[in-house]
Enzyme design. Sequence first.
Site, PDB file in Angstrom:
ATOM      1  N   ASP A 161       0.842  -0.920   0.197  1.00  0.00           N
ATOM      2  CA  ASP A 161       0.076   0.064   0.102  1.00  0.00           C
ATOM      3  C   ASP A 161       0.921   1.139   0.126  1.00  0.00           C
ATOM      4  O   ASP A 161       1.650   1.517   0.906  1.00  0.00           O
ATOM      5  CB  ASP A 161      -0.882   0.002   1.087  1.00  0.00           C
ATOM      6  CG  ASP A 161      -1.725   1.300   1.229  1.00  0.00           C
ATOM      7  OD1 ASP A 161      -1.473   2.185   1.041  1.00  0.00           O
ATOM      8  OD2 ASP A 161      -2.986   0.900   1.634  1.00  0.00           O
ATOM      9  N   ASP A 202      24.407   1.180  -3.487  1.00  0.00           N
ATOM     10  CA  ASP A 202      24.357  -0.203  -2.921  1.00  0.00           C
ATOM     11  C   ASP A 202      25.613  -0.921  -3.014  1.00  0.00           C
ATOM     12  O   ASP A 202      26.367  -0.542  -3.733  1.00  0.00           O
ATOM     13  CB  ASP A 202      23.022  -1.066  -3.669  1.00  0.00           C
ATOM     14  CG  ASP A 202      22.612  -2.019  -2.530  1.00  0.00           C
ATOM     15  OD1 ASP A 202      23.328  -2.430  -1.730  1.00  0.00           O
ATOM     16  OD2 ASP A 202      21.320  -2.461  -2.852  1.00  0.00           O
TER      17      ASP A 202
END
Length: 655
Positions: free
Chosen positions: A231, A356
């Site tokens: 959501d 990363d």
Amino acid sequence: MKQVIALCAAISLLASTALSQEQPALSARVARTLTIDGLSFKDLNRNGKLDAYEDWRLPAAERAADLVKQMTLEEKAGLMMHGTAPSVGPGSGMGVGTEYDLGRATDMIEKRKVVTFITRLAGDPAALAEENNKLQEIAEAGRLGIPATISTDPRNHFQFVLGASVAAGGFSKWPETLGFTAIGDAALMRRFGDIARQEYRAVGIQEALSPQVDLASDPRWPRINGTFGEDAQLSKSMAQAYVAGFQNGENGINKDSVIAVAKHWVGYGAAKDGYDSHNAYGRHATFPGNNFAEHLIPFEGAFKAKVGGVMPTYSILDGVILDGKPLEAVGAGYSKQLLTDLLRGKYGFNGVILSDWLITNDCKGACLDGEKPGVKPTLNEETFGMPWGVEDMSRVDRFAKAVNAGVDQFGGVTSSDLLVEAVKDGKISKERIDQSATRILIQKFEQGLFENPYVDPEKARSIVGNPAFAAEANAAQARAMVLLDNKAKLVPVQSGKKVFLYGVDPKVAATRGFTVVAAAHEADFAVVRLNAPYQQPHMNYFFGSRHQEGDLDFKDGNADFEAFKSAANEVPTIVTVYLARPAILTGLLDRAGAILANFGASDAALFDAIQGRQKAEGKLPFELPSSMDDIRAQKSDVPHDTRKPLFPIGYHLRY
């Protein structure tokens, strides 16, 4: 009226000036102390005078500007490396263990000028604090006395995957972030961040490589457990609360902050076929639903809380159009469109962009093709990489492309010499290097590390995982559980009954007043623990051998599933499933007397929920599909879009 405003402004200025004169606590093991006008300062470069960067009365930006002027190119390049704090013993290749290799750490700090490290040490909090103090002492002895920033992957949860999280050890143990979304309480999310912040700072950790803000739109993806679910608006709210807790407010970095790093910018959750882009076979994310914009929404919460760092995704995003142009087919750490144009430009982010891990390294041999049959995959950060989309570039050119795209700091590498080479070859401007160095230093100044980077080991022992924090964590574990089915009305269950257990500690049940029996047919009811189903079709890859991939349905022959069926055939059975990913529970629904989903819960928390001492309050943070056919038909970039979910997102029962 104007005079009143002017007077207020003058008072405010005087108050600000007075505040800047307040003596902070100084801590030094190498540097000498200067006394000027009755105030104390650290002589970090040992030149016998007070430099602007040593003057804690000045704004962080002014101090950073002075220090950057004094730094060599090599020192600036070292500042842009985010290495792994080296350890001794087994697991030293990844920094795992209980103590640092101080010889190697000294080499990294003195020769490569690295002063930012991820720590993967575990063990006693006091010992961890002292080990981090040792790193700070080596850093303080450097030419300019620049303190170390020490970071960590998440430490306060149940699931541990090397390279993505750290075993909780003595830290308070909370549900996964999915559990906080299930509860839906942003205040609790912020409270968790505040407690984790206190625990981190107590042991000398100043940066959190979290939160994982990715929208979990493909249910097969193995990194869902670290997200806030699927959501977007709820994820946005949770991300804001998480960052505010860790950073000690929503006004940026301060002396009590742990810098939060929102990751992975952006679209990581739209993983093609659900495969993760740590792996060469999973390097692409796809957007067949043209839904890239929804993946941006959760990050807006982190930006609202002035998050200090952002980490780009490994993934190459397929099918995304930005400002009328298709994205370049490179990992986000190399994308100027995503980092400079979108993140810095549209969203105005002015913190540190941290790549990363290992994006500038090569990926060849076993990294690319997997190990040969019978060979256990291993990872050495010096021989492993994720250079997706730039595999054919030299390492020097990769550094140049990433910096020019917008990266400030490189995760998992200490190759500062290659960055220096890129500048000397004219591939990166010195001004661009100064930008990144300044951003990194400002945060160190804002956290007060130049004044006091050391921590008290005994205080760490009293703070980390203390009983009050543990009690809050345990309550959250039970609250986060989701009651999906209770057709046999087993929950809540009264003590005094005979129970058969599978995957549950008998001692916990006994202390709650139940008699534990050895066979299901002897019991009044059963309690069975299961993990969400998965396969590992890529066991020959390092991360593939650790990730939970593949189908989401329970299949006959699975040992845990067979144990559940056996118990359920004999007595009414409560089954709890740990949802690291969504699961297809069709095979459980007709047999179970009650189903509780959990997102990391101890046996004690499980019995709290079963007995109703702390009722399960959670709502599903993602839908649970009905079949693998429905999953294969859904669009990887569109959340909760399977045809006919068994349980829709937000589903829950009360009791």
